[in-house]
Design an enzyme around this catalytic site. Structure first.
Site, PDB file in Angstrom:
ATOM      1  N   TRP A 100       0.837  -1.216   0.000  1.00 33.90           N
ATOM      2  CA  TRP A 100       0.000   0.000   0.000  1.00 33.90           C
ATOM      3  C   TRP A 100       0.864   1.255   0.000  1.00 33.90           C
ATOM      4  O   TRP A 100       0.578   2.213  -0.707  1.00 33.90           O
ATOM      5  CB  TRP A 100      -0.972  -0.006   1.184  1.00 33.90           C
ATOM      6  N   ASP A 167      -1.524   6.636   6.528  1.00 30.01           N
ATOM      7  CA  ASP A 167      -2.562   5.710   6.082  1.00 30.01           C
ATOM      8  C   ASP A 167      -2.791   4.735   7.234  1.00 30.01           C
ATOM      9  O   ASP A 167      -1.943   3.894   7.525  1.00 30.01           O
ATOM     10  CB  ASP A 167      -2.072   4.977   4.821  1.00 30.01           C
ATOM     11  N   LYS A 191     -11.777  -1.975   6.882  1.00 33.25           N
ATOM     12  CA  LYS A 191     -10.871  -2.812   7.664  1.00 33.25           C
ATOM     13  C   LYS A 191     -11.238  -2.804   9.148  1.00 33.25           C
ATOM     14  O   LYS A 191     -11.215  -3.822   9.784  1.00 33.25           O
ATOM     15  CB  LYS A 191      -9.416  -2.362   7.497  1.00 33.25           C
TER      16      LYS A 191
HETATM   17  C1  LIG Z   1      -6.844  -2.037   2.147  1.00 34.63           C
HETATM   18  C2  LIG Z   1      -5.855  -0.978   2.270  1.00 34.63           C
HETATM   19  C3  LIG Z   1      -5.771   0.083   1.349  1.00 34.63           C
HETATM   20  C4  LIG Z   1      -6.645   0.160   0.122  1.00 34.63           C
HETATM   21  O1  LIG Z   1      -7.926   0.483   0.480  1.00 34.63           O
HETATM   22  P1  LIG Z   1      -9.089   0.704  -0.597  1.00 34.63           P
HETATM   23  O2  LIG Z   1     -10.159   1.303   0.252  1.00 34.63           O
HETATM   24  O3  LIG Z   1      -9.421  -0.645  -1.141  1.00 34.63           O
HETATM   25  O4  LIG Z   1      -8.595   1.618  -1.643  1.00 34.63           O
HETATM   26  C5  LIG Z   1      -4.836   1.060   1.576  1.00 34.63           C
HETATM   27  N1  LIG Z   1      -4.007   1.032   2.631  1.00 34.63           N
HETATM   28  C6  LIG Z   1      -4.044   0.033   3.535  1.00 34.63           C
HETATM   29  C7  LIG Z   1      -3.114   0.050   4.693  1.00 34.63           C
HETATM   30  C8  LIG Z   1      -4.972  -0.995   3.387  1.00 34.63           C
HETATM   31  O5  LIG Z   1      -5.024  -1.994   4.276  1.00 34.63           O
END
Ligand SMILES: *Cc1c(COP(=O)(O)O)cnc(C)c1O
Length: 355
Positions: A100, A167, A191
């Site tokens: 990511w 993030d 998540k």
């Molecule tokens: C799943 C995830 C993403 C991507 O998320 P989307 O909502 O599918 O774009 C980005 N960063 C992390 C740390 C993730 O676990």
């Protein structure tokens, strides 16, 4: 019987939340209308949005500190480019700790110079680099708090005396941190906060307005702030379910409570991974994630037996990401301790069978 759901995302949600959400689909707020068929500008929905916002600030313990809360669409992946679009003037610094982070770097490169302060890519992201320098003149520093795919997690964040962007898609609301150290936090809801379809952004307004480029409206944080996340139609259902999940967390006792449960779950699984000769952990011990535990079998010949046993025990979503292989137990807030125990029981049963 409900399955033990270790899915990495979209992931398990509290049963009570699913119950309430399903009721709102039929009859929301006792108005004999579905949540899905009312205006996002109606009083009951505006109240949902306000509630969700205030719960975010309250749970993260950053009330009255100049933060704005947005619920946008496009997932965390859109934030990879939005952060750079809105903040990258000349140069940005990124820590590369996984797929990511790597994707975020790729997007940011479209907007200016990028310094990768450190990377564990050559070791297939098994650890979190430490002891790196962040250039003082970077417009911002970007990192990923938890690496969902590889099962590593930043335990100590670097001190950067500038704009800090993180993030936190896969560990927000799971552990206590000084969230006021960050100027921009983003997280896809699916998540640890709700269903797919909305992305949480917590942002200090003062970091905006420093770039010269023209920013398209839908990608412009300032516009979404000015319009209270209603510049266009927000994803009402995803926001409502997120609000319910945050309420559930608050009623339990907030982050300080859930962190203890999460630590217990992590300890249970990692103790077994380290004890059981049939399994091996993937991530460096000191960087292990409390959300996603990654591991492999030491004898691939046991794969079929193990997976049949998992199926029989009602364990779902344990397959590792294709770039890591093996298994990944995602243990988000809503996953109960007894589900981790059920997994550990299967691991021990496999060992007994193969003595
Ligand atoms: C799943 C995830 C993403 C991507 O998320 P989307 O909502 O599918 O774009 C980005 N960063 C992390 C740390 C993730 O676990």
């Amino acid at each position: 019987m409900k399955k033990h759901n270790f899915s990495a995302g979209p992931c398990i949600l509290p049963k009570e939340v699913l119950q309430k959400a399903s009721e709102a689909v039929i009859n929301f707020n006792n108005d004999n209308l579905s949540l899905l068929e009312i205006s996002h500008r109606s009083k009951p929905f505006v109240a949902v949005m306000e509630k969700a916002r205030s719960l975010v600030l309250e749970l993260l313990n950053i009330e009255n500190k100049g933060y704005k809360v947005l619920f946008l669409q496009g997932g965390a992946s859109t934030q990879f480019l939005m952060t750079a679009y809105n903040l990258l003037h000349k140069k940005a610094a990124y820590l590369n700790t996984g797929t990511w982070a790597d994707k975020a770097i790729k997007e940011a490169k479209l907007f200016g110079d990028l310094v990768e302060v450190a990377s564990s890519k050559e070791d297939n992201f098994t650890y979190i680099p430490k002891g790196y320098q962040i250039p003082k003149d970077a417009d911002y520093f970007h990192c990923t708090s938890n690496n969902t795919i590889f099962g590593t997690q930043i335990k100590e964040f670097p001190e950067f005396d500038g704009v800090n962007v993180c993030d936190m898609s896969s560990d927000i609301f799971s552990r206590q941190l000084d969230f006021s150290k960050f100027d921009l936090i983003y997280a896809g809801a699916q998540k640890n906060m709700g269903p797919a379809g909305t992305t949480l952004i917590v942002i200090k307004e003062e970091i905006l307005g420093k770039v010269e480029r023209v920013i398209p409206s839908m990608l412009n944080y300032q516009i979404h702030i000015d319009k209270d996340s209603m510049f266009n139609t927000p994803s009402v259902f995803a926001i409502y379910v997120s609000m319910l999940t945050l309420e559930w967390l608050k009623d339990l006792g907030g982050i300080s409570f859930i962190e203890k449960v999460n630590n217990k779950k992590a300890e249970l699984i990692y103790t077994e991974i380290d004890r059981n000769p049939l399994f091996k952990g993937f991530a460096a011990k000191e960087d292990r994630s409390i959300m996603n535990a990654t591991f492999t079998l030491t004898d691939e010949n046991l794969k079929e037996t193990f997976e049949t046993m998992l199926l029989e025990a009602g364990i779902n979503g344990l397959n590792g990401h294709r770039s890591v292989g093996g298994y990944r137990a995602s243990m988000y807030n809503a996953l109960p301790l007894y589900s981790v125990q059920a997994l550990v029981d299967v691991m021990q049963e496999l060992e007994r069978k193969n003595k």
